[in-house]
Scaffold this motif. Structure first.
Motif, PDB file in Angstrom:
ATOM      1  N   ARG A  37       0.772  -1.136  -0.029  1.00 30.44           N
ATOM      2  CA  ARG A  37      -0.083   0.218  -0.117  1.00 30.44           C
ATOM      3  C   ARG A  37       0.881   1.425  -0.020  1.00 30.44           C
ATOM      4  NH1 ARG A  37      -3.993  -1.980  -2.277  1.00 30.44           N
ATOM      5  NH2 ARG A  37      -2.266  -3.465  -2.667  1.00 30.44           N
ATOM      6  N   ARG A  38       0.631   2.211  -0.859  1.00 29.23           N
ATOM      7  CA  ARG A  38       1.402   3.397  -0.926  1.00 29.23           C
ATOM      8  C   ARG A  38       0.850   4.501  -0.194  1.00 29.23           C
ATOM      9  NH1 ARG A  38       3.428   3.857  -7.279  1.00 29.23           N
ATOM     10  NH2 ARG A  38       4.504   1.767  -7.375  1.00 29.23           N
ATOM     11  N   ALA A  39      -0.399   4.698  -0.319  1.00 25.62           N
ATOM     12  CA  ALA A  39      -1.230   5.857   0.373  1.00 25.62           C
ATOM     13  C   ALA A  39      -1.581   5.504   1.962  1.00 25.62           C
ATOM     14  CB  ALA A  39      -2.403   6.067   0.041  1.00 25.62           C
ATOM     15  N   PRO A  40      -0.991   6.283   3.041  1.00 26.90           N
ATOM     16  CA  PRO A  40      -1.152   5.925   4.263  1.00 26.90           C
ATOM     17  C   PRO A  40      -2.747   5.775   4.738  1.00 26.90           C
ATOM     18  CG  PRO A  40      -0.362   8.178   4.100  1.00 26.90           C
ATOM     19  CD  PRO A  40      -0.380   7.666   2.547  1.00 26.90           C
ATOM     20  N   PHE A  41      -3.066   5.277   5.821  1.00 27.96           N
ATOM     21  CA  PHE A  41      -4.368   5.017   6.488  1.00 27.96           C
ATOM     22  C   PHE A  41      -4.712   5.915   7.631  1.00 27.96           C
ATOM     23  CE2 PHE A  41      -3.337   1.248   4.071  1.00 27.96           C
ATOM     24  CZ  PHE A  41      -4.563   0.724   3.596  1.00 27.96           C
ATOM     25  N   ASP A  42      -5.647   6.210   7.623  1.00 27.91           N
ATOM     26  CA  ASP A  42      -6.154   6.989   8.971  1.00 27.91           C
ATOM     27  C   ASP A  42      -6.471   5.931  10.210  1.00 27.91           C
ATOM     28  OD1 ASP A  42      -6.670   9.808   8.089  1.00 27.91           O
ATOM     29  OD2 ASP A  42      -7.841   8.778   6.745  1.00 27.91           O
ATOM     30  N   VAL A  43      -6.764   4.792   9.881  1.00 26.09           N
ATOM     31  CA  VAL A  43      -7.081   3.982  10.962  1.00 26.09           C
ATOM     32  C   VAL A  43      -6.809   2.629  10.149  1.00 26.09           C
ATOM     33  CG1 VAL A  43      -9.536   3.795  10.721  1.00 26.09           C
ATOM     34  CG2 VAL A  43      -8.616   2.841  12.740  1.00 26.09           C
ATOM     35  N   LEU A  44      -6.207   1.587  11.015  1.00 28.04           N
ATOM     36  CA  LEU A  44      -5.900   0.184  10.584  1.00 28.04           C
ATOM     37  C   LEU A  44      -6.345  -0.832  11.772  1.00 28.04           C
ATOM     38  CD1 LEU A  44      -2.500   0.432   8.732  1.00 28.04           C
ATOM     39  CD2 LEU A  44      -4.523  -0.539   7.757  1.00 28.04           C
ATOM     40  N   LEU A  45      -7.233  -1.636  11.442  1.00 26.62           N
ATOM     41  CA  LEU A  45      -7.594  -2.820  12.040  1.00 26.62           C
ATOM     42  C   LEU A  45      -7.074  -4.234  12.105  1.00 26.62           C
ATOM     43  CD1 LEU A  45      -9.798  -4.026  14.323  1.00 26.62           C
ATOM     44  CD2 LEU A  45     -11.383  -4.209  12.375  1.00 26.62           C
ATOM     45  N   GLU A  46      -6.361  -4.660  13.046  1.00 23.43           N
ATOM     46  CA  GLU A  46      -5.523  -5.916  12.864  1.00 23.43           C
ATOM     47  C   GLU A  46      -6.599  -6.845  13.669  1.00 23.43           C
ATOM     48  OE1 GLU A  46      -3.798  -9.330  13.371  1.00 23.43           O
ATOM     49  OE2 GLU A  46      -4.035  -8.149  15.102  1.00 23.43           O
ATOM     50  N   ASP A  47      -7.056  -7.988  12.835  1.00 21.29           N
ATOM     51  CA  ASP A  47      -8.048  -8.743  13.347  1.00 21.29           C
ATOM     52  C   ASP A  47      -7.777 -10.181  12.961  1.00 21.29           C
ATOM     53  OD1 ASP A  47     -10.334  -9.477  14.852  1.00 21.29           O
ATOM     54  OD2 ASP A  47     -11.717  -8.890  13.503  1.00 21.29           O
ATOM     55  N   LEU A  48      -6.498 -10.657  12.817  1.00 25.30           N
ATOM     56  CA  LEU A  48      -6.219 -12.054  12.490  1.00 25.30           C
ATOM     57  C   LEU A  48      -6.355 -12.898  13.690  1.00 25.30           C
ATOM     58  CD1 LEU A  48      -2.766 -11.082  10.387  1.00 25.30           C
ATOM     59  CD2 LEU A  48      -5.286 -11.566   9.455  1.00 25.30           C
ATOM     60  N   SER A  49      -6.439 -14.306  13.255  1.00 22.29           N
ATOM     61  CA  SER A  49      -6.498 -15.209  14.257  1.00 22.29           C
ATOM     62  C   SER A  49      -6.404 -16.534  13.411  1.00 22.29           C
ATOM     63  CB  SER A  49      -7.736 -15.367  14.849  1.00 22.29           C
ATOM     64  OG  SER A  49      -8.833 -15.568  14.125  1.00 22.29           O
ATOM     65  N   ILE A  50      -5.675 -17.582  14.123  1.00 19.62           N
ATOM     66  CA  ILE A  50      -5.502 -18.899  13.781  1.00 19.62           C
ATOM     67  C   ILE A  50      -6.085 -20.078  14.682  1.00 19.62           C
ATOM     68  CG2 ILE A  50      -3.250 -18.406  12.554  1.00 19.62           C
ATOM     69  CD1 ILE A  50      -1.799 -19.552  15.079  1.00 19.62           C
ATOM     70  N   ALA A  51      -6.399 -21.052  14.281  1.00 16.78           N
ATOM     71  CA  ALA A  51      -7.182 -22.186  14.849  1.00 16.78           C
ATOM     72  C   ALA A  51      -6.131 -23.034  15.051  1.00 16.78           C
ATOM     73  CB  ALA A  51      -8.308 -22.638  14.080  1.00 16.78           C
ATOM     74  N   ARG A  52      -6.131 -23.681  16.392  1.00 16.37           N
ATOM     75  CA  ARG A  52      -5.160 -24.836  16.542  1.00 16.37           C
ATOM     76  C   ARG A  52      -5.628 -25.485  17.745  1.00 16.37           C
ATOM     77  NH1 ARG A  52      -1.056 -22.114  15.761  1.00 16.37           N
ATOM     78  NH2 ARG A  52      -0.472 -21.447  17.709  1.00 16.37           N
ATOM     79  N   ASP A  53      -5.721 -26.754  17.795  1.00 14.41           N
ATOM     80  CA  ASP A  53      -5.704 -27.808  19.043  1.00 14.41           C
ATOM     81  C   ASP A  53      -7.246 -27.334  19.543  1.00 14.41           C
ATOM     82  OD1 ASP A  53      -3.429 -28.831  18.717  1.00 14.41           O
ATOM     83  OD2 ASP A  53      -2.423 -27.253  19.876  1.00 14.41           O
TER      84      ASP A  53
END
Length: 242
Positions: free
Chosen positions: A118-134
């Motif tokens: 991404r070249r243009a910057p953001f006003d807000v970024l949401l990080e909402d990653l997850s992984i399933a295990r066990d």
């Protein structure tokens, strides 16, 4: 919340208000057919994003776009760009939602690679990653070790980063929180009575104060009649000065 990988495929459950994606007992996304509250963590994530003074927003771990219905109900008019390794959630989102969803773009890609491009910057970024295990859902290492600094580099001056934290299977909450918040100078932590998530709102500029942030978040939740307005605790974080 976010796209998990691992054992079981996400299960689609139809609901009176739309649909949800569930894996290992955790709701990955609540997709509503109309703007409104999910009465879950998604409402709080939306309220956190709505603190932004600008409209360019990114969602890392789009899943089914569960944050969008409450965000639009709160009056958030953000131009949204989402990324996920799996596009099944986005297809469900397009099926269930309508024109009210506003400007939403989606990329099927790795979150870190996408953000680097991404070249243009953001006003807000949401990080909402997850992984399933066990049979459980955790934060992936990339969310803790790589993305915080990368997110910081892609924000406008005064931009906000919102992290939806889950337990990590090999780190304490203290260690995870320190690693995630280390690139930033100021932070707010939101904890829940009904969920084990923690939401961090981080930036390079001071917030007015925790009480004002709390007032604004609760006002957004109350405006959409979300049950989360009485489920949360909001506190300022003490971050190392740099």
């Amino acid at each position: 919340m976010g796209r998990p990988t691992g054992e079981a495929e996400p299960e689609l459950q139809r609901t009176p208000g739309g649909a949800r994606l569930v894996q290992n007992g955790s709701v990955l996304s609540e997709v509503l057919s109309q703007p409104g509250p999910t009465d879950s963590v998604f409402d709080v994530l939306a309220a956190a994003m709505n603190l932004s003074t600008g409209n360019r927003a990114g969602i890392l771990g789009f899943a089914g776009g569960g944050v969008i219905a409450p965000l639009r109900a709160m009056g958030g008019q953000h131009d949204l760009a989402g990324v996920d390794l799996d596009d099944a959630g986005y297809k469900l989102f397009c099926e269930v939602s309508d024109d009210w969803r506003g400007a939403v773009k989606f990329s099927k890609a790795d979150a870190a690679q996408w953000l680097r491009s991404r070249r243009a910057p953001f006003d807000v970024l949401l990080e909402d990653l997850s992984i399933a295990r066990d049979g459980d859902v955790f934060k992936p290492d990339v969310s803790i070790d790589t993305l915080p600094r990368l997110i910081r580099s892609k924000l406008k001056p005064g931009g906000l980063a919102v992290f939806n934290l889950l337990p990590a299977d090999d780190r304490t909450w203290t260690e995870m929180t320190k690693r995630v918040s280390d690139p930033f100078r100021h932070g707010i932590r939101i904890t829940f009575e009904s969920f084990y998530n923690q939401v961090l709102i981080l930036g390079s500029r001071p917030f007015s104060d925790a009480r004002e942030v709390s007032r604004r978040i609760r006002a957004s939740l109350t405006a959409i009649q979300s049950a989360m307005s009485s489920d949360i605790q909001i506190r300022a974080m003490r971050l190392a000065k740099r």
